[in-house]
Write a protein that holds these residues in place. Structure first.
Motif, PDB file in Angstrom:
ATOM      1  N   VAL A 123     -40.287 -30.996  19.071  1.00 16.30           N
ATOM      2  CA  VAL A 123     -40.528 -31.080  17.629  1.00 16.30           C
ATOM      3  C   VAL A 123     -40.474 -32.528  17.160  1.00 16.30           C
ATOM      4  O   VAL A 123     -39.499 -33.239  17.437  1.00 16.30           O
ATOM      5  N   VAL A 124     -41.531 -32.959  16.469  1.00 13.98           N
ATOM      6  CA  VAL A 124     -41.520 -34.257  15.802  1.00 13.98           C
ATOM      7  C   VAL A 124     -41.535 -33.999  14.302  1.00 13.98           C
ATOM      8  O   VAL A 124     -42.123 -33.025  13.833  1.00 13.98           O
ATOM      9  N   GLU A 125     -40.900 -34.876  13.556  1.00 13.13           N
ATOM     10  CA  GLU A 125     -40.762 -34.657  12.121  1.00 13.13           C
ATOM     11  C   GLU A 125     -41.708 -35.560  11.349  1.00 13.13           C
ATOM     12  O   GLU A 125     -41.846 -36.742  11.645  1.00 13.13           O
ATOM     13  N   GLY A 126     -42.390 -34.961  10.368  1.00 19.63           N
ATOM     14  CA  GLY A 126     -43.243 -35.737   9.481  1.00 19.63           C
ATOM     15  C   GLY A 126     -44.718 -35.521   9.729  1.00 19.63           C
ATOM     16  O   GLY A 126     -45.191 -35.635  10.863  1.00 19.63           O
ATOM     17  N   GLN A 175     -45.556 -28.438  21.645  1.00 17.70           N
ATOM     18  CA  GLN A 175     -45.544 -29.521  20.671  1.00 17.70           C
ATOM     19  C   GLN A 175     -45.677 -28.961  19.257  1.00 17.70           C
ATOM     20  O   GLN A 175     -46.608 -28.213  18.954  1.00 17.70           O
ATOM     21  N   VAL A 176     -44.721 -29.333  18.398  1.00 16.18           N
ATOM     22  CA  VAL A 176     -44.672 -28.847  17.022  1.00 16.18           C
ATOM     23  C   VAL A 176     -44.421 -30.034  16.099  1.00 16.18           C
ATOM     24  O   VAL A 176     -43.687 -30.964  16.463  1.00 16.18           O
ATOM     25  N   VAL A 177     -45.015 -29.993  14.913  1.00 17.69           N
ATOM     26  CA  VAL A 177     -44.722 -30.971  13.872  1.00 17.69           C
ATOM     27  C   VAL A 177     -44.019 -30.248  12.724  1.00 17.69           C
ATOM     28  O   VAL A 177     -44.513 -29.248  12.217  1.00 17.69           O
ATOM     29  N   MET A 178     -42.842 -30.751  12.344  1.00 15.92           N
ATOM     30  CA  MET A 178     -42.139 -30.201  11.197  1.00 15.92           C
ATOM     31  C   MET A 178     -42.583 -30.970   9.957  1.00 15.92           C
ATOM     32  O   MET A 178     -42.356 -32.168   9.829  1.00 15.92           O
ATOM     33  N   VAL A 179     -43.246 -30.266   9.050  1.00 17.73           N
ATOM     34  CA  VAL A 179     -43.760 -30.885   7.827  1.00 17.73           C
ATOM     35  C   VAL A 179     -42.667 -30.941   6.762  1.00 17.73           C
ATOM     36  O   VAL A 179     -42.552 -31.913   6.020  1.00 17.73           O
ATOM     37  N   ALA A 180     -41.888 -29.863   6.671  1.00 15.24           N
ATOM     38  CA  ALA A 180     -40.824 -29.780   5.664  1.00 15.24           C
ATOM     39  C   ALA A 180     -39.682 -28.948   6.222  1.00 15.24           C
ATOM     40  O   ALA A 180     -39.889 -28.044   7.033  1.00 15.24           O
ATOM     41  N   GLU A 231     -49.975 -23.330  -8.593  1.00 14.97           N
ATOM     42  CA  GLU A 231     -50.156 -21.884  -8.717  1.00 14.97           C
ATOM     43  C   GLU A 231     -51.590 -21.538  -8.362  1.00 14.97           C
ATOM     44  O   GLU A 231     -52.485 -22.386  -8.385  1.00 14.97           O
ATOM     45  N   VAL A 232     -51.814 -20.273  -8.009  1.00 12.83           N
ATOM     46  CA  VAL A 232     -53.165 -19.834  -7.654  1.00 12.83           C
ATOM     47  C   VAL A 232     -53.968 -19.601  -8.935  1.00 12.83           C
ATOM     48  O   VAL A 232     -53.396 -19.322  -9.999  1.00 12.83           O
ATOM     49  N   PRO A 233     -55.279 -19.734  -8.864  1.00 17.48           N
ATOM     50  CA  PRO A 233     -56.114 -19.463 -10.043  1.00 17.48           C
ATOM     51  C   PRO A 233     -55.947 -18.029 -10.527  1.00 17.48           C
ATOM     52  O   PRO A 233     -55.808 -17.099  -9.715  1.00 17.48           O
ATOM     53  N   ASN A 234     -55.952 -17.838 -11.825  1.00 19.06           N
ATOM     54  CA  ASN A 234     -55.812 -16.494 -12.391  1.00 19.06           C
ATOM     55  C   ASN A 234     -56.926 -15.576 -11.899  1.00 19.06           C
ATOM     56  O   ASN A 234     -58.101 -15.952 -11.873  1.00 19.06           O
ATOM     57  N   GLY A 235     -56.515 -14.363 -11.516  1.00 20.83           N
ATOM     58  CA  GLY A 235     -57.484 -13.360 -11.107  1.00 20.83           C
ATOM     59  C   GLY A 235     -58.005 -13.495  -9.698  1.00 20.83           C
ATOM     60  O   GLY A 235     -58.839 -12.694  -9.262  1.00 20.83           O
ATOM     61  N   SER A 236     -57.550 -14.495  -8.950  1.00 19.96           N
ATOM     62  CA  SER A 236     -58.040 -14.691  -7.583  1.00 19.96           C
ATOM     63  C   SER A 236     -57.127 -13.989  -6.582  1.00 19.96           C
ATOM     64  O   SER A 236     -56.024 -13.567  -6.917  1.00 19.96           O
ATOM     65  N   LYS A 237     -57.605 -13.894  -5.352  1.00 16.00           N
ATOM     66  CA  LYS A 237     -56.798 -13.360  -4.260  1.00 16.00           C
ATOM     67  C   LYS A 237     -56.324 -14.498  -3.349  1.00 16.00           C
ATOM     68  O   LYS A 237     -56.033 -14.284  -2.173  1.00 16.00           O
ATOM     69  N   ALA A 238     -56.229 -15.674  -3.917  1.00 13.88           N
ATOM     70  CA  ALA A 238     -55.805 -16.847  -3.152  1.00 13.88           C
ATOM     71  C   ALA A 238     -54.313 -16.797  -2.866  1.00 13.88           C
ATOM     72  O   ALA A 238     -53.553 -16.070  -3.516  1.00 13.88           O
ATOM     73  N   VAL A 239     -53.911 -17.578  -1.859  1.00 16.96           N
ATOM     74  CA  VAL A 239     -52.496 -17.694  -1.486  1.00 16.96           C
ATOM     75  C   VAL A 239     -52.145 -19.167  -1.414  1.00 16.96           C
ATOM     76  O   VAL A 239     -52.847 -19.949  -0.752  1.00 16.96           O
ATOM     77  N   LEU A 240     -51.089 -19.556  -2.099  1.00 17.31           N
ATOM     78  CA  LEU A 240     -50.627 -20.935  -2.103  1.00 17.31           C
ATOM     79  C   LEU A 240     -49.415 -21.063  -1.187  1.00 17.31           C
ATOM     80  O   LEU A 240     -48.438 -20.329  -1.343  1.00 17.31           O
ATOM     81  N   LEU A 241     -49.496 -21.986  -0.240  1.00 16.64           N
ATOM     82  CA  LEU A 241     -48.461 -22.117   0.781  1.00 16.64           C
ATOM     83  C   LEU A 241     -47.825 -23.496   0.764  1.00 16.64           C
ATOM     84  O   LEU A 241     -48.501 -24.499   0.513  1.00 16.64           O
ATOM     85  N   LYS A 242     -46.539 -23.535   1.050  1.00 18.91           N
ATOM     86  CA  LYS A 242     -45.877 -24.781   1.415  1.00 18.91           C
ATOM     87  C   LYS A 242     -45.726 -24.750   2.926  1.00 18.91           C
ATOM     88  O   LYS A 242     -45.084 -23.849   3.485  1.00 18.91           O
ATOM     89  N   ASN A 243     -46.316 -25.711   3.600  1.00 20.97           N
ATOM     90  CA  ASN A 243     -46.324 -25.706   5.059  1.00 20.97           C
ATOM     91  C   ASN A 243     -45.020 -26.269   5.616  1.00 20.97           C
ATOM     92  O   ASN A 243     -44.534 -27.306   5.168  1.00 20.97           O
ATOM     93  N   LEU A 244     -44.476 -25.570   6.608  1.00 21.32           N
ATOM     94  CA  LEU A 244     -43.209 -25.961   7.225  1.00 21.32           C
ATOM     95  C   LEU A 244     -43.411 -26.543   8.615  1.00 21.32           C
ATOM     96  O   LEU A 244     -42.816 -27.560   8.953  1.00 21.32           O
ATOM     97  N   TYR A 245     -44.241 -25.883   9.431  1.00 13.58           N
ATOM     98  CA  TYR A 245     -44.472 -26.324  10.810  1.00 13.58           C
ATOM     99  C   TYR A 245     -45.957 -26.239  11.133  1.00 13.58           C
ATOM    100  O   TYR A 245     -46.654 -25.314  10.715  1.00 13.58           O
TER     101      TYR A 245
END
Length: 321
Positions: A291-294, A314-319, A11-25
């Protein structure tokens, strides 16, 4: 002995304007190699032990930023990692929501991402094209080149592309609809090859290669020709870049040669997305990605760009999505 398990809540720190991402590509692009040099370019150089970062597509897991919420699909600058926490304004300013999900999300690393925008802005604004002009695109099957050639065809131009394998040449002529294409590795004399494909000369050259290719193009340019310098991939791994000997042609042929950065053309972004997505949905533009995976395959994918191993973007699929 039974190993204990622990759940870690992201989770992002309380009170921040941060964004937490799960990367897909992750987008694998030649300019990343330039950031590995000590000399800074338009982006700061990577530092030892720093996570490599580049363009990517992600899903928001948590956000303290008013423009993003959990579940949003976004594209922007992310690390080569499974999860990215964006805390500074540079990274959050570069982040944008993905408006349309009726195309594969991976396309936002290419067709509808930075390479696509580079092709759109570079061709339409830097090249100032006109119907019926003669257009040459080097590295024409790559992420940017494949779109430049098709934009030019849609404008009614005569278009020739070059690539480094017969498989890619076949792709240029059949899938992308170019008027002609050739394998530059099979041409003993590039200047003569270009004269063969452009007996009346070249109006527009979209430069992705540099070095010997640029030197061969200049004598084949027509009066008042334009050269859009997008990249010079043949030079990035050289300790000393190759010299260009035919620069006097810029004077005698009144050629305009201009480099550009895609970030200077952000005013075109909405137009680019709407136009390119419509062309794709209508079948007027084709698109190929490799696309390569991993995440572990990302370094090899980047190295492969410089030997032409990839076919298309060229793309890498992370998830998985």
């Amino acid at each position: 002995m039974v190993a204990s398990s622990e759940t870690i809540r992201l989770e992002v720190p309380n009170g921040s304007k941060a964004v937490l991402l799960k990367n897909l590509y992750l987008s694998i692009d030649p300019y990343l190699r330039m950031r590995m040099n000590r000399e800074e370019n338009y982006f700061p150089s990577f530092q030892p032990e720093q996570v490599i970062e580049g363009d990517g597509v992600s899903i928001v897991l948590d956000s303290g930023h008013p423009n993003f919420k959990a579940g949003d699909y976004v594209r922007g600058f992310v690390g080569w990692e499974e999860y990215s926490l964006l805390t500074n304004t540079f990274h959050t300013d570069m982040l944008s929501k993905i408006k349309y999900t009726d195309v594969p999300l991976s396309y936002y690393t290419g067709l509808l991402g930075m390479p696509g925008m580079t092709a759109y802005a570079g061709f339409h604004e830097i090249c100032s094209p006109k119907k019926g002009e003669y257009v040459y695109v080097s590295a024409a099957s790559g992420a940017v080149g494949q779109l430049v050639g098709q934009y030019a065809k849609l404008m009614g131009c005569y278009v020739v592309g070059s690539a480094g394998s017969n498989e890619k040449v076949h792709l240029l002529k059949t899938k992308f609809g170019l008027d002609a294409a050739f394998n530059y590795k099979e041409e003993p004399d590039l200047t003569a090859a270009l004269k063969r494909y452009f007996p009346e000369g070249i109006d527009i050259y979209f430069e992705n290669v540099g070095g010997e290719m640029l030197d061969a193009v200049l004598p084949n340019m027509r009066m008042n020709g334009r050269v859009a310098v997008c990249g010079m991939i043949s030079q990035y791994n050289l300790q000393k870049p190759q010299g260009v000997h035919n620069l006097p042609c810029l004077i005698t042929k009144c050629i305009r040669m201009q480099g550009f950065l895609v970030f200077q053309h952000r005013h075109l972004h909405e137009e680019f997305i709407e136009t390119t997505r419509r062309y794709f949905k209508e079948g007027k533009i084709a698109y190929v990605e490799d696309v390569v995976e991993g995440l572990h395959n990302a370094p090899a994918a980047l190295i492969g760009l410089f030997s032409g191993r990839n076919v298309g973007k060229q793309v890498v699929m992370v998830a998985h999505e």
